[in-house]
Scaffold this motif. Structure first.
Motif, PDB file in Angstrom:
ATOM      1  N   SER A 245      -8.619  -6.254  15.266  1.00  0.00           N
ATOM      2  CA  SER A 245      -9.482  -7.210  15.500  1.00  0.00           C
ATOM      3  C   SER A 245     -10.043  -7.034  16.976  1.00  0.00           C
ATOM      4  CB  SER A 245      -9.075  -8.557  15.652  1.00  0.00           C
ATOM      5  OG  SER A 245      -7.899  -8.688  16.603  1.00  0.00           O
ATOM      6  N   PRO A 246     -11.294  -7.352  17.427  1.00  0.00           N
ATOM      7  CA  PRO A 246     -11.612  -6.985  18.745  1.00  0.00           C
ATOM      8  C   PRO A 246     -10.551  -7.587  20.089  1.00  0.00           C
ATOM      9  CG  PRO A 246     -13.511  -7.924  17.608  1.00  0.00           C
ATOM     10  CD  PRO A 246     -12.173  -8.075  16.746  1.00  0.00           C
ATOM     11  N   ASP A 247      -9.891  -8.402  19.859  1.00  0.00           N
ATOM     12  CA  ASP A 247      -9.123  -8.802  20.877  1.00  0.00           C
ATOM     13  C   ASP A 247      -7.547  -7.918  20.916  1.00  0.00           C
ATOM     14  OD1 ASP A 247      -7.801 -10.301  18.606  1.00  0.00           O
ATOM     15  OD2 ASP A 247      -8.002 -12.088  19.524  1.00  0.00           O
ATOM     16  N   LEU A 248      -7.610  -7.188  19.575  1.00  0.00           N
ATOM     17  CA  LEU A 248      -6.453  -6.312  19.312  1.00  0.00           C
ATOM     18  C   LEU A 248      -5.032  -7.110  19.087  1.00  0.00           C
ATOM     19  CD1 LEU A 248      -6.584  -3.642  22.267  1.00  0.00           C
ATOM     20  CD2 LEU A 248      -7.811  -3.842  20.050  1.00  0.00           C
ATOM     21  N   LYS A 249      -5.225  -8.450  18.468  1.00  0.00           N
ATOM     22  CA  LYS A 249      -4.198  -9.257  18.368  1.00  0.00           C
ATOM     23  C   LYS A 249      -3.832  -9.385  16.948  1.00  0.00           C
ATOM     24  CE  LYS A 249      -4.355 -12.141  22.355  1.00  0.00           C
ATOM     25  NZ  LYS A 249      -4.201 -13.480  22.972  1.00  0.00           N
ATOM     26  N   VAL A 250      -4.884  -8.877  16.179  1.00  0.00           N
ATOM     27  CA  VAL A 250      -4.443  -8.854  14.600  1.00  0.00           C
ATOM     28  C   VAL A 250      -4.986  -7.342  14.156  1.00  0.00           C
ATOM     29  CG1 VAL A 250      -4.968  -9.784  12.396  1.00  0.00           C
ATOM     30  CG2 VAL A 250      -5.217 -11.393  14.342  1.00  0.00           C
ATOM     31  N   ALA A 251      -3.868  -6.809  13.313  1.00  0.00           N
ATOM     32  CA  ALA A 251      -4.197  -5.510  12.682  1.00  0.00           C
ATOM     33  C   ALA A 251      -3.852  -5.753  11.120  1.00  0.00           C
ATOM     34  CB  ALA A 251      -3.189  -4.633  13.379  1.00  0.00           C
ATOM     35  N   THR A 252      -4.957  -5.343  10.392  1.00  0.00           N
ATOM     36  CA  THR A 252      -4.876  -5.291   9.111  1.00  0.00           C
ATOM     37  C   THR A 252      -4.890  -4.066   8.436  1.00  0.00           C
ATOM     38  OG1 THR A 252      -6.480  -7.243   8.968  1.00  0.00           O
ATOM     39  CG2 THR A 252      -6.302  -6.164   6.890  1.00  0.00           C
ATOM     40  N   ALA A 253      -3.669  -3.632   7.816  1.00  0.00           N
ATOM     41  CA  ALA A 253      -3.259  -2.455   7.285  1.00  0.00           C
ATOM     42  C   ALA A 253      -3.708  -2.543   5.725  1.00  0.00           C
ATOM     43  CB  ALA A 253      -1.766  -2.120   7.382  1.00  0.00           C
ATOM     44  N   TYR A 254      -4.241  -1.458   5.600  1.00  0.00           N
ATOM     45  CA  TYR A 254      -4.658  -1.076   3.988  1.00  0.00           C
ATOM     46  C   TYR A 254      -3.710  -0.021   3.578  1.00  0.00           C
ATOM     47  CZ  TYR A 254      -8.894  -3.948   5.148  1.00  0.00           C
ATOM     48  OH  TYR A 254      -9.478  -5.173   5.259  1.00  0.00           O
ATOM     49  N   VAL A 255      -3.081  -0.527   2.446  1.00  0.00           N
ATOM     50  CA  VAL A 255      -1.801   0.312   1.844  1.00  0.00           C
ATOM     51  C   VAL A 255      -2.045   0.464   0.332  1.00  0.00           C
ATOM     52  CG1 VAL A 255      -0.378  -0.421   3.495  1.00  0.00           C
ATOM     53  CG2 VAL A 255      -0.442  -1.842   1.532  1.00  0.00           C
ATOM     54  N   THR A 256      -1.479   1.504   0.023  1.00  0.00           N
ATOM     55  CA  THR A 256      -1.348   1.997  -1.553  1.00  0.00           C
ATOM     56  C   THR A 256       0.133   2.559  -1.808  1.00  0.00           C
ATOM     57  OG1 THR A 256      -3.746   2.585  -1.556  1.00  0.00           O
ATOM     58  CG2 THR A 256      -2.456   3.162  -3.305  1.00  0.00           C
ATOM     59  N   PRO A 257       0.692   1.933  -2.724  1.00  0.00           N
ATOM     60  CA  PRO A 257       1.845   2.573  -3.210  1.00  0.00           C
ATOM     61  C   PRO A 257       1.756   4.031  -3.922  1.00  0.00           C
ATOM     62  CG  PRO A 257       1.472   0.680  -4.748  1.00  0.00           C
ATOM     63  CD  PRO A 257       0.197   0.824  -3.684  1.00  0.00           C
ATOM     64  N   LEU A 258       2.546   4.868  -3.840  1.00  0.00           N
ATOM     65  CA  LEU A 258       2.451   6.041  -4.672  1.00  0.00           C
ATOM     66  C   LEU A 258       2.053   5.954  -6.192  1.00  0.00           C
ATOM     67  CD1 LEU A 258       2.277   9.137  -4.087  1.00  0.00           C
ATOM     68  CD2 LEU A 258       4.793   9.187  -4.668  1.00  0.00           C
ATOM     69  N   GLY A 259       1.220   6.622  -6.609  1.00  0.00           N
ATOM     70  CA  GLY A 259       0.987   6.221  -8.193  1.00  0.00           C
ATOM     71  C   GLY A 259       0.038   5.177  -8.438  1.00  0.00           C
ATOM     72  N   GLY A 260      -0.231   4.143  -7.178  1.00  0.00           N
ATOM     73  CA  GLY A 260      -1.216   3.006  -7.518  1.00  0.00           C
ATOM     74  C   GLY A 260      -0.779   2.003  -8.219  1.00  0.00           C
TER      75      GLY A 260
ATOM     76  N   GLY B  96       1.861  -1.239  -8.854  1.00  0.00           N
ATOM     77  CA  GLY B  96       2.631  -2.146  -8.094  1.00  0.00           C
ATOM     78  C   GLY B  96       2.266  -2.770  -6.865  1.00  0.00           C
ATOM     79  N   GLN B  97       0.757  -2.573  -6.862  1.00  0.00           N
ATOM     80  CA  GLN B  97       0.245  -2.972  -5.674  1.00  0.00           C
ATOM     81  C   GLN B  97       0.360  -4.448  -4.850  1.00  0.00           C
ATOM     82  OE1 GLN B  97      -3.909  -2.024  -6.411  1.00  0.00           O
ATOM     83  NE2 GLN B  97      -3.687   0.042  -6.276  1.00  0.00           N
ATOM     84  N   ASP B  98       0.313  -5.297  -6.025  1.00  0.00           N
ATOM     85  CA  ASP B  98       0.682  -6.682  -5.220  1.00  0.00           C
ATOM     86  C   ASP B  98       2.250  -6.722  -4.785  1.00  0.00           C
ATOM     87  OD1 ASP B  98      -2.103  -7.448  -5.816  1.00  0.00           O
ATOM     88  OD2 ASP B  98      -1.369  -8.299  -7.679  1.00  0.00           O
ATOM     89  N   GLN B  99       3.131  -6.259  -5.502  1.00  0.00           N
ATOM     90  CA  GLN B  99       4.493  -6.245  -4.966  1.00  0.00           C
ATOM     91  C   GLN B  99       4.307  -5.683  -3.670  1.00  0.00           C
ATOM     92  OE1 GLN B  99       6.938  -3.975  -7.462  1.00  0.00           O
ATOM     93  NE2 GLN B  99       8.874  -4.650  -6.534  1.00  0.00           N
ATOM     94  N   VAL B 100       4.119  -4.515  -3.552  1.00  0.00           N
ATOM     95  CA  VAL B 100       3.891  -3.655  -2.218  1.00  0.00           C
ATOM     96  C   VAL B 100       3.487  -4.704  -1.303  1.00  0.00           C
ATOM     97  CG1 VAL B 100       3.143  -1.886  -1.009  1.00  0.00           C
ATOM     98  CG2 VAL B 100       4.066  -1.431  -3.188  1.00  0.00           C
ATOM     99  N   VAL B 101       2.364  -5.405  -1.513  1.00  0.00           N
ATOM    100  CA  VAL B 101       1.758  -6.050  -0.212  1.00  0.00           C
ATOM    101  C   VAL B 101       2.847  -7.319  -0.016  1.00  0.00           C
ATOM    102  CG1 VAL B 101      -0.233  -7.650   0.259  1.00  0.00           C
ATOM    103  CG2 VAL B 101      -0.651  -5.358  -0.648  1.00  0.00           C
ATOM    104  N   LYS B 102       3.469  -7.901  -0.870  1.00  0.00           N
ATOM    105  CA  LYS B 102       4.111  -8.906  -0.722  1.00  0.00           C
ATOM    106  C   LYS B 102       5.733  -8.399   0.020  1.00  0.00           C
ATOM    107  CE  LYS B 102       3.023 -11.608  -4.640  1.00  0.00           C
ATOM    108  NZ  LYS B 102       3.143 -12.060  -6.060  1.00  0.00           N
ATOM    109  N   LEU B 103       6.387  -7.537  -0.394  1.00  0.00           N
ATOM    110  CA  LEU B 103       7.191  -6.869   0.307  1.00  0.00           C
ATOM    111  C   LEU B 103       6.869  -6.589   1.919  1.00  0.00           C
ATOM    112  CD1 LEU B 103       8.592  -4.280  -2.142  1.00  0.00           C
ATOM    113  CD2 LEU B 103       9.873  -6.341  -1.527  1.00  0.00           C
TER     114      LEU B 103
END
Length: 132
Positions: free
Chosen positions: A54-69, A71-78
């Motif tokens: 974010s412009p104020d550097l207080k929030v960072a949103t990471a875009y992630v992918t598990p190897l093989g693609g 269980g994506q939702d499980q990875v985000v929850k973990l």
């Protein structure tokens, strides 16, 4: 005049891009080394493809992918479950006044890329492109 939560300009500032890349590298290293004390998370290979700050550097949103693609939702929850520990590890390795709050999202760019390739492989699209 109050500051806006998001920029109205052409895109992120150089500072946002630089901090985002530092956070991305740090998260990737932390996940690769298995520094997080969660047995479910430490056994997974996760790609951190991008971090938007974010412009104020207080929030960072990471875009992630598990190897093989798978269980994506499980990875985000973990990752969300371990966000406070990950935030501490990022703060330890990145020199910022405040450690950003970490949020995690599934990276869908690979899915969009596959859909774009599929569209370009259609006969009528290929024919239109060849006419130019």
């Amino acid at each position: 005049m109050a500051k806006r939560a998001f920029q109205d300009g052409p895109g992120p500032s150089q500072r946002q891009l630089r901090v985002g890349e530092l956070v991305r590298r740090t998260l990737s290293d932390v996940l690769m080394r298995g520094d997080v004390h969660d047995a479910d998370l430490s056994g997974m290979s996760i790609t951190v493809s991008e971090v938007r700050v974010s412009p104020d550097l207080k929030v960072a949103t990471a875009y992630v992918t598990p190897l093989g693609g798978k269980g994506q939702d499980q990875v985000v929850k973990l990752l969300a479950r371990n966000a406070s520990e990950l935030r501490k590890l990022v703060a330890k390795n990145v020199q910022l006044k405040f450690a950003p709050e970490l949020r995690f999202r599934v990276d869908e760019t690979f899915d969009r890329l596959d859909e774009t390739r599929r569209l370009f492989d259609q006969d009528n699209v290929r024919r239109d492109l060849d006419d130019e």
